[in-house]
Structure formats: C-alpha cells, structure tokens
Design an enzyme around this catalytic site. Sequence first.
Site, PDB file in Angstrom:
ATOM      1  CG  MET A 154      -1.908  -1.168   1.180  1.00  0.00           C
ATOM      2  SD  MET A 154      -3.397  -0.914   2.172  1.00  0.00           S
ATOM      3  CE  MET A 154      -2.703  -0.652   3.784  1.00  0.00           C
ATOM      4  CG  HIS A 163       6.886  -1.942   2.279  1.00  0.00           C
ATOM      5  ND1 HIS A 163       6.779  -0.837   3.070  1.00  0.00           N
ATOM      6  CD2 HIS A 163       5.653  -2.515   2.287  1.00  0.00           C
ATOM      7  CE1 HIS A 163       5.543  -0.732   3.548  1.00  0.00           C
ATOM      8  NE2 HIS A 163       4.842  -1.739   3.090  1.00  0.00           N
ATOM      9  NE  ARG A 222      -2.962   1.649   9.623  1.00  0.00           N
ATOM     10  CZ  ARG A 222      -3.293   0.606   8.849  1.00  0.00           C
ATOM     11  NH1 ARG A 222      -2.588  -0.503   8.867  1.00  0.00           N
ATOM     12  NH2 ARG A 222      -4.346   0.686   8.048  1.00  0.00           N
TER      13      ARG A 222
HETATM   14  P1  AMP Z   1       1.389  -2.870   3.481  1.00  0.00           P
HETATM   15  O1  AMP Z   1       2.000  -1.842   2.592  1.00  0.00           O
HETATM   16  O2  AMP Z   1       1.363  -2.465   4.932  1.00  0.00           O
HETATM   17  O3  AMP Z   1       0.096  -3.415   2.969  1.00  0.00           O
HETATM   18  O4  AMP Z   1       2.394  -4.098   3.451  1.00  0.00           O
HETATM   19  C1  AMP Z   1       2.793  -4.679   2.245  1.00  0.00           C
HETATM   20  C2  AMP Z   1       3.576  -5.936   2.551  1.00  0.00           C
HETATM   21  O5  AMP Z   1       4.700  -5.613   3.361  1.00  0.00           O
HETATM   22  C3  AMP Z   1       2.765  -6.967   3.331  1.00  0.00           C
HETATM   23  O6  AMP Z   1       3.080  -8.267   2.842  1.00  0.00           O
HETATM   24  C4  AMP Z   1       3.252  -6.779   4.737  1.00  0.00           C
HETATM   25  O7  AMP Z   1       3.129  -7.928   5.542  1.00  0.00           O
HETATM   26  C5  AMP Z   1       4.714  -6.451   4.496  1.00  0.00           C
HETATM   27  N1  AMP Z   1       5.305  -5.767   5.638  1.00  0.00           N
HETATM   28  C6  AMP Z   1       4.810  -4.684   6.292  1.00  0.00           C
HETATM   29  N2  AMP Z   1       5.608  -4.371   7.335  1.00  0.00           N
HETATM   30  C7  AMP Z   1       6.612  -5.281   7.350  1.00  0.00           C
HETATM   31  C8  AMP Z   1       7.741  -5.508   8.198  1.00  0.00           C
HETATM   32  N3  AMP Z   1       8.012  -4.717   9.232  1.00  0.00           N
HETATM   33  N4  AMP Z   1       8.561  -6.542   7.901  1.00  0.00           N
HETATM   34  C9  AMP Z   1       8.297  -7.351   6.847  1.00  0.00           C
HETATM   35  N5  AMP Z   1       7.251  -7.203   6.017  1.00  0.00           N
HETATM   36  C10 AMP Z   1       6.413  -6.186   6.263  1.00  0.00           C
END
Ligand code: AMP
Length: 283
Positions: A33, A40, A190
């Site tokens: 996102m 990421h 966040r």
């Molecule tokens: P998001 O942008 O929050 O939807 O996350 C995109 C991807 O990044 C998802 O697969 C999340 O699980 C992964 N992700 C988010 N935060 C972390 C983190 N701290 N360590 C590893 N992967 C993450």
Amino acid sequence: MTTPLVLESPVQMAAWSEAQRNAGKRIAFVPTMGFLHEGHQALLREGRRHADVLVMSLFVNPTQFGPKEDLDRYPRDLPGDLAKAAAEGTDVVFAPGVQDMYPKGAQTFVDVEEVSQGLCGDRRPGHFRGVATVVAKLFNIVRPHVAVFGEKDFQQLAVIRRMVLDLNMGIDVVGFPTVREHDGLAKSSRNTYLSADERARALSLSRGLSAAVSLRATGETSAAALRAAAYAQLSGQVDRLEYLEVRHAESLVPVEEATAAAVILVAAYVGRTRLIDNMRLGA
Ligand code: AMP
C-alpha cells in the site's frame, strides 16, 4: 539503478506480464500500500531472489478499510516509493487508481472463511474479504509465479496461503520475517502517526512478545503463562489492547499449550494508532 516502469492500467500490466511469460521469465510480485520502509524493501529483495523480473503494486485498497479507519489519512509518498522500488531493482510498479481496480457494478468477492475469523478478522469486519479480493484481482492481473508477503501481517499471510490453495492459483507464496527498528518495534507505515511518547509506549508490543518468547525458551508451554508474561509489558503502556493470543502458527486455531508451531499475536491502540505484531514461540 533504473527507474521502474510505472503502469496504472490493469490491461497494460497484464500485457507486460504476458510478454514476460512468453519470453520464459519468472515473475515475482510484492503487493504493497506504499509509503515504503525497510520491511517492504526486504520483501522486494526477497522477490528478486526468486525470479527474473519483479513487480510491485502500490494500491491503498479502500475495501480493506472499515468506515472509521484511517483510509483518508493513510500516508502516501509516490516519489519516495519509486526511488526505493528502483533501489531494489523493481521492474514495474503497478499503481492503479481505485476506478481501475473496482469498475462500477463489481459484485464478486473472495471470502476465506475460517482463517479470517478471530484476531484482526473480528476487530476489522470485512477486512480480510477486502484483502483476499484485491489480492486475487492483483494476482489475475500480474500473473506472478511467486508472491512475497510479510509475516508482520501474520493472519493476512495465512488467508492468502489458504486462498491460493483453495482456488488452485498455483502461485508460490513466500512469507518473509518481520523487519524491525533497532529497538525491536516492527516497521510499519503507520509508525509515522506516533508521537514521541506514543513511539516509546509502542515498544511494549515487541517487548511483551519477546518476554513470551524468552519464557517459552525456559520450557514453559502454558499459553496462559506466556500471555501473562507479554501482558505484564503491555499493561499501562498501550491505550487499548484488542487481542493478545497464542495460536497455532499454520491453522491459527487457539492453543492452550504452545508446543510445536505456535505464535503469539497482539493488536493494540497506542493513541489513535492501531499496531499489530507477532512472534513465533520456538520449541
Ligand atoms: P502494506 O503496505 O502495509 O500493505 O504491506 C505490504 C507488505 O509488506 C505486506 O506483505 C506486509 O506484511 C509487508 N510488511 C509490512 N511491514 C513489514 C515488516 N516490518 N517486515 C516485513 N514485512 C512487512
């Protein structure tokens, strides 16, 4: 470092993938996102290891946010995201608009029933339906061979694995360990919402989970005792604890004894910010 190709149109994205497949290339995919952080970026590096070409999607999916959630204030930084994606060798950033992803009249959804229940599923009604549906759509557009997801969103990863299995999607789903700040706080887009005081108190999530992991390492298997060790750290620090539970790491069913494959998961509000984290309880 080359700038990734930015595609907004699902039709163009599908055509690009089709050409790669016809050329015999293996496609890795990392859905996000945006507002990228090192978590990421680690997922992108992992994707690169598994394939010839790498696609990242950047889409703040409205259907996975509840009416009172942070969709409108979700942080965005397209130039920064493109630079970070480029640094990890991303070939394509797929950044569709909401209308591209949800044409008028859409009425098909993916519900992954049991794994979506409890934990975040109960606290965020409709969230995993939104996640599963958008990920299924992204998979159909990008047609990856392998997709990488973070263990940070542990229930989400379980939902995606189940969906891929149940719907014969034939995609290799790779889970990647949570990337943390130097002091243990799980990296999250966040975290940017947190004031200095909230940031300090947010540390109680990873401290609590670590306390449970340490207790498990002494041989304690009682889920109640492990939970209590975590709760001692969280109590007085978080503003609202949504859940703190020990579950089986694959089925996500609640367990009373943390024997083979168990995980402890937490969701809590610090100020107005909802944070989640989890850690595996090793044998
Ligand atoms: P998001 O942008 O929050 O939807 O996350 C995109 C991807 O990044 C998802 O697969 C999340 O699980 C992964 N992700 C988010 N935060 C972390 C983190 N701290 N360590 C590893 N992967 C993450």
